[in-house]
Motif scaffolding. Structure first.
Motif, short mmCIF file in Angstrom:
data_model
loop_
_atom_site.label_atom_id
_atom_site.label_comp_id
_atom_site.label_asym_id
_atom_site.label_seq_id
_atom_site.Cartn_x
_atom_site.Cartn_y
_atom_site.Cartn_z
N SER A 199 0.82 -1.21 0.00
CA SER A 199 0.00 0.00 0.00
C SER A 199 0.86 1.26 0.00
CB SER A 199 -0.93 0.01 1.22
OG SER A 199 -0.17 0.08 2.43
N TYR A 200 2.17 1.11 -0.16
CA TYR A 200 3.09 2.25 -0.11
C TYR A 200 2.91 3.09 -1.36
CZ TYR A 200 7.54 4.69 0.74
OH TYR A 200 8.50 5.63 0.99
N HIS A 245 8.35 -2.12 0.89
CA HIS A 245 7.36 -1.77 1.92
C HIS A 245 6.10 -2.63 1.75
CE1 HIS A 245 9.93 1.86 1.72
NE2 HIS A 245 9.60 2.03 3.00
N ARG A 246 6.28 -3.90 1.59
CA ARG A 246 5.13 -4.79 1.42
C ARG A 246 4.30 -4.87 2.70
NH1 ARG A 246 6.78 -10.32 -1.84
NH2 ARG A 246 7.44 -9.35 -3.82
N ASP A 247 2.98 -4.94 2.49
CA ASP A 247 2.05 -5.15 3.60
C ASP A 247 1.69 -6.62 3.77
OD1 ASP A 247 0.85 -2.34 2.21
OD2 ASP A 247 1.26 -2.29 4.35
N ILE A 248 1.74 -7.37 2.67
CA ILE A 248 1.35 -8.77 2.70
C ILE A 248 2.33 -9.58 1.86
CG2 ILE A 248 -1.11 -8.28 3.02
CD1 ILE A 248 -1.52 -9.01 0.04
N ASP A 249 2.41 -10.85 2.15
CA ASP A 249 3.13 -11.78 1.29
C ASP A 249 2.22 -12.14 0.12
OD1 ASP A 249 5.41 -11.91 2.93
OD2 ASP A 249 4.44 -13.41 4.23
N PRO A 250 2.78 -12.70 -0.96
CA PRO A 250 1.92 -13.13 -2.06
C PRO A 250 0.80 -14.03 -1.54
CG PRO A 250 4.20 -13.22 -2.74
CD PRO A 250 4.21 -12.89 -1.28
N PRO A 251 -0.45 -13.70 -1.82
CA PRO A 251 -1.56 -14.45 -1.23
C PRO A 251 -1.81 -15.78 -1.93
CG PRO A 251 -2.40 -12.75 -2.69
CD PRO A 251 -0.91 -12.56 -2.63
N ALA A 252 -2.47 -16.67 -1.21
CA ALA A 252 -2.80 -17.97 -1.79
C ALA A 252 -3.89 -17.86 -2.84
CB ALA A 252 -3.24 -18.91 -0.67
N GLY A 302 0.70 8.95 6.80
CA GLY A 302 0.79 8.90 5.34
C GLY A 302 2.13 9.41 4.86
N ASN A 303 2.41 9.18 3.59
CA ASN A 303 3.69 9.57 3.02
C ASN A 303 3.70 11.03 2.58
OD1 ASN A 303 4.84 6.86 3.04
ND2 ASN A 303 3.33 6.39 1.48
N GLY A 304 4.84 11.69 2.77
CA GLY A 304 5.05 13.01 2.20
C GLY A 304 4.84 14.19 3.12
N TRP A 305 4.28 13.96 4.31
CA TRP A 305 3.93 15.09 5.19
C TRP A 305 5.09 15.55 6.06
CZ3 TRP A 305 -0.31 17.22 3.64
CH2 TRP A 305 -1.36 16.45 3.12
N VAL A 328 1.77 4.38 7.36
CA VAL A 328 1.07 3.47 8.26
C VAL A 328 0.73 2.21 7.47
CG1 VAL A 328 -0.91 3.14 9.77
CG2 VAL A 328 0.12 5.41 9.56
N TYR A 329 1.32 1.10 7.87
CA TYR A 329 1.10 -0.14 7.15
C TYR A 329 -0.33 -0.64 7.34
CZ TYR A 329 6.11 -0.45 6.29
OH TYR A 329 7.39 -0.20 5.85
#
Length: 362
Positions: free
Chosen positions: A13-14, A49-56, A222-225, A240-241
């Protein structure tokens, strides 16, 4: 049926606010028997900056951000029954859209999925040669992140064969109430990346309210602030992940939604954050935009603000008991009417309808 989906990122979500939208809808479609492959470029540090591993429930293909790699993954579109190009991939968007049209096999359903329709339409109005405008005659279906009748009418006016809004929603398995977390303690919290067509509205609805209530605590994520000048009572959290979203939403007295300029202008465009916050039973304050009552009932399930002074007034009057009532009502509403299971059923019905029409035509 096989779906080849070319988007920004399923894994991160980055700088990618559509991540939970993709996950919610595609996960539900997978449960309905669709075989999904999601193609995303290794770009903008998203893979770091992954939030999840590759899903099933989906095959994940991460390709180098090069034109040769993009062409290689586009060749796989020929194996799919449904080929989707989402906007905002960030690299080779033109080549990817042209590629799905060229590479899709005869009879495959070709879709442009616009997760920023209001902005795309503004670009199309200003540029007769815009890639989406040029591609529409070869696209079978436009799906959008939101926008309601104004977006549908605009896309049809540009020649889209069909346009259907698929709104954001809640996946209750990922976004739900959790205990408070001291890291996110505040009276009002806002989560969103710093973008050119959002910044002025954040200044009005968030920073103006913080200035008006110097004794209250404000939190921005969030990014950039980090380079933005802010009042002393505003604390910046950074990225925020996804795994932290529940605590970010559940901990403050209230959370704020601020639409981007284009989405606020068109209306009928609830951000992912609206449903994530409601799913965590947060008391949500949102800027005013047309169609909000289609998703949450003002003053009962959400508080609506016309400007920063309204935000300050809502916050000054808000008690923990009132915040809890609004959050509980919002949670009940989204569980009843706005889940990704419902959105998935809608998309599945659209796909089945187009398949049936194609079989009749054949």
């Amino acid at each position: 049926m096989k779906i080849a989906f070319y988007g920004s990122s399923l894994l991160s979500s980055y700088w990618n606010g559509a991540a939970t939208y993709y996950r919610g809808i595609l996960r539900d479609l997978a449960s309905r028997g669709y075989a999904i492959t999601f193609y995303e470029p290794d770009a903008f540090d998203r893979q770091q900056h992954r939030d999840i591993d590759p899903p099933a429930w989906a095959r994940s293909v991460v390709y180098p951000a090069t034109i040769d790699a993009a062409r290689a993954v586009l060749a796989e579109a020929a194996d799919a029954d449904i080929v989707v190009k989402a906007n905002g991939v960030g690299v080779f968007d033109t080549e990817l859209l042209d590629g799905i049209i060229a590479q899709a096999r005869p009879g495959a359903l070709r879709i442009f999925w616009d997760v920023d329709a209001a902005a795309t339409l503004d670009e199309m109005r200003a540029d007769p040669g815009h890639v989406v405008r040029r591609a529409l005659p070869d696209i079978d279906l436009v799906l959008t992140y939101g926008g309601g009748p104004p977006v549908v009418d605009a896309y049809r006016g540009f020649g889209a064969a069909a346009c259907v809004p698929i709104y954001n929603a809640l996946d209750p398995t990922t976004h739900h109430p959790v205990p408070a977390d001291a890291r996110f303690a505040a009276d009002l919290a806002f989560l969103g990346n710093r973008l050119p067509d959002r910044e002025a509205r954040v200044e009005e609805f968030f920073l103006r309210a913080a200035t008006a209530l110097p004794e209250r605590r404000f939190l921005i994520g969030g990014n950039g602030w980090e380079s933005k000048a802010m009042p002393a009572n505003v604390r910046h959290r950074g990225h925020v992940y996804t795994a932290e979203h529940n605590a970010f939403n559940a901990t403050p007295l209230a959370v704020l939604n601020v639409a981007r300029d284009s989405m606020a202008h068109v209306g009928f465009s609830p951000a992912t954050r609206v449903f994530e916050a409601a799913g965590a039973a947060a008391c949500l304050i949102t800027d005013a935009w047309e169609g909000i009552e289609q998703f949450l009932k003002p003053d009962r399930e959400v508080l609506v603000a016309r400007d920063g002074q309204d935000v300050a007034d809502h916050l000054a009057a808000l008690t923990p008991e009132r915040a809890h009532e609004i959050g509980a009502a919002a949670l009940a509403r989204v569980l009843a009417d706005h889940t990704y299971a419902l959105r998935g059923a809608q998309v599945d019905a659209i796909f089945q309808q187009h398949r049936a029409q194609a079989e009749v035509a054949a």
